[in-house]
Design a protein around this motif. Structure first.
Motif, PDB file in Angstrom:
ATOM      1  N   UNK A  33      42.652  68.155  29.705  1.00  0.00           N
ATOM      2  CA  UNK A  33      41.535  67.221  29.837  1.00  0.00           C
ATOM      3  C   UNK A  33      40.383  67.707  28.970  1.00  0.00           C
ATOM      4  N   UNK A  34      39.494  66.792  28.638  1.00  0.00           N
ATOM      5  CA  UNK A  34      38.319  67.161  27.856  1.00  0.00           C
ATOM      6  C   UNK A  34      37.195  67.551  28.833  1.00  0.00           C
ATOM      7  N   UNK A  35      36.796  68.836  28.836  1.00  0.00           N
ATOM      8  CA  UNK A  35      35.763  69.260  29.792  1.00  0.00           C
ATOM      9  C   UNK A  35      34.487  68.417  29.695  1.00  0.00           C
ATOM     10  N   UNK A  70      42.663  72.793  30.806  1.00  0.00           N
ATOM     11  CA  UNK A  70      42.419  72.244  32.135  1.00  0.00           C
ATOM     12  C   UNK A  70      43.313  71.011  32.262  1.00  0.00           C
ATOM     13  N   UNK A  71      44.442  71.160  32.965  1.00  0.00           N
ATOM     14  CA  UNK A  71      45.391  70.039  32.998  1.00  0.00           C
ATOM     15  C   UNK A  71      45.207  69.149  34.227  1.00  0.00           C
ATOM     16  N   UNK A  72      44.314  69.554  35.147  1.00  0.00           N
ATOM     17  CA  UNK A  72      44.018  68.691  36.287  1.00  0.00           C
ATOM     18  C   UNK A  72      42.784  69.172  37.007  1.00  0.00           C
ATOM     19  N   UNK A  73      41.979  68.233  37.477  1.00  0.00           N
ATOM     20  CA  UNK A  73      40.793  68.562  38.269  1.00  0.00           C
ATOM     21  C   UNK A  73      40.707  67.585  39.432  1.00  0.00           C
ATOM     22  N   UNK A 116      36.787  59.166  37.686  1.00  0.00           N
ATOM     23  CA  UNK A 116      36.276  58.228  36.686  1.00  0.00           C
ATOM     24  C   UNK A 116      36.455  58.746  35.257  1.00  0.00           C
ATOM     25  N   UNK A 117      37.008  59.947  35.109  1.00  0.00           N
ATOM     26  CA  UNK A 117      37.223  60.502  33.764  1.00  0.00           C
ATOM     27  C   UNK A 117      38.525  59.954  33.179  1.00  0.00           C
ATOM     28  N   UNK A 118      38.746  60.210  31.886  1.00  0.00           N
ATOM     29  CA  UNK A 118      40.041  59.840  31.288  1.00  0.00           C
ATOM     30  C   UNK A 118      41.156  60.566  32.036  1.00  0.00           C
ATOM     31  N   UNK A 119      42.234  59.865  32.365  1.00  0.00           N
ATOM     32  CA  UNK A 119      43.314  60.476  33.138  1.00  0.00           C
ATOM     33  C   UNK A 119      43.010  60.509  34.631  1.00  0.00           C
TER      34      UNK A 119
END
Ligand SMILES: NC(=O)c1ccc[n+]([C@@H]2O[C@H](COP(=O)([O-])OP(=O)(O)OC[C@H]3O[C@@H](n4cnc5c(N)ncnc54)[C@H](OP(=O)(O)O)[C@@H]3O)[C@@H](O)[C@H]2O)c1
Length: 346
Positions: free
Chosen positions: A55-57, A39-42, A72-75
């Protein structure tokens, strides 16, 4: 093992389901299909999180839960959206799982066209773009030599499109009828057991199957949208929402449902598409079914379809569980089947 980068728009029931499945089943996808799904972007309405390394789910789910946005997540970054978001993900596939509508189909249509322009394949869970702009999307996919898969939009997780595409080769589908909306089936089932309409709606929301705005479900719009997409995909008919003869479930009373139950019958919201003359027609409306017929026996959040075919008679397919996670499973099923077509997965 091939890395496949995925960009995801929308982080509601479906989007969070995708993250949960990627978290839980990473090893299984690698072992069974020879791919690592990153998952490289959300993106959600608050912004986006991006990392081409994946990303870390679990971190995304925590950030969404605690702060209401993946920004608010990492990245993460507030306000990040659109083409800039897609570019930064470096993703091969867009998973579109944001809320939708049938007036302008945004944000799905904008994201889908932008992704195709960037050489990405597209997996849609949202219906608006397919309902309003089916031909334009397919034309754009042809022009860019990319694929659009959307088995999550026609009554996920029932494998309607896959069954028709693979298993009914050489067979003519004369008609298709089905229960393709879990919310209305849940409401009707609860009411047949004595619940009020409002209690039924709440039960469907608690089960995680109701659309954000349940009027789309109870007035038959969601089922009609699915009929349009199925009519276009399986019958190659240029149906629009206006062509679907549509009645919802609001006028059915608890007393009528209880009386039907006592007579061994039940009201079901049935979507139907059929050939008539040289054309194709579609309808959505409540029908009395025998409690033991293929669709009449589906209760609660169960869904299913019956294909009426020339050579095989009735071909039925039903599912037990619906909602965000089974829909997410369908989205990832499209990803794996797409990856197989492209030679990335076994
Ligand atoms: N749930 C199901 O069983 C199911 C089944 C098949 C298809 N679908 C379709 O799949 C889609 C998602 O369903 P859901 O149940 O996950 O809905 P949901 O829980 O209401 O989540 C919708 C998500 O879309 C996000 N969103 C809205 N506008 C956006 C925008 N402009 N840019 C980025 N994100 C945006 C929302 O952001 P915020 O979180 O910031 O509000 C939210 O995360 C819908 O189109 C639905 O019709 C759902």
């Amino acid at each position: 093992v091939t890395d496949i980068r995925l960009a995801l728009t929308g982080f509601g029931n479906v989007g969070r389901g995708v993250a949960q499945l990627l978290h839980d089943n990473e090893e299984e996808y690698r072992r069974s299909y020879g791919v690592r799904l990153l998952l490289s972007g959300v993106a959600d309405r608050g912004g986006a999180a991006v990392s081409p390394d994946g990303l870390d789910p679990a971190d995304l789910l925590r950030a969404k839960n605690e702060h209401g946005t993946v920004a608010a997540a990492r990245g993460g970054q507030t306000g990040l959206a659109g083409g800039e978001f897609l570019d930064r993900t470096k993703a091969a596939v867009l998973l579109e799982g944001a809320s939708t509508n049938f007036t302008d189909a945004e944000p799905g249509i904008g994201y889908a066209l932008a992704a195709l322009d960037r050489g990405m394949d597209v997996v849609l869970a949202s219906k608006g773009a397919l309902v309003l702009d089916f031909d334009r999307l397919m034309e754009q996919a042809r022009r860019t030599a990319r694929r659009i898969l959307y088995s999550g939009t026609t009554g996920a997780p029932i494998p309607i499109l896959e069954l028709a595409d693979r298993a009914l080769v050489g067979v003519t589908i004369e008609a298709l009828e089905g229960i393709v909306n879990a919310t209305t089936n849940k409401i009707l089932t609860e009411m047949a057991d004595g619940a009020s309409y409002e209690q039924g709606v709440r039960a469907a929301q608690d089960a995680g199957v109701a659309e954000t705005d349940p009027t789309l479900d109870v007035d038959g719009w969601d089922a009609a949208a699915k009929a349009v997409i199925l009519g276009r995909s399986l019958f190659h008919a240029p149906l629009t929402l206006d062509d679907v003869d549509r009645t919802g479930i609001r006028s059915i009373t608890t007393a009528e449902l209880e009386a039907a139950g006592a007579a061994g019958e039940s009201y079901k919201l049935i979507a139907r598409i059929w050939r008539e003359g040289n054309g194709v027609r579609a309808s959505v409306g409540p029908e009395l079914r025998r409690a033991n017929d293929a669709l009449g026996r589906l209760s609660g959040t169960q869904m299913g379809v019956v294909f009426k075919t020339d050579l095989l008679g009735d071909v039925a397919c039903t599912v037990q569980d619906t909602g965000g996670v089974p829909t997410a499973l369908t989205v990832l099923r499209d990803v794996i089947n797409l990856a197989r077509e492209r030679g990335w997965a076994r």
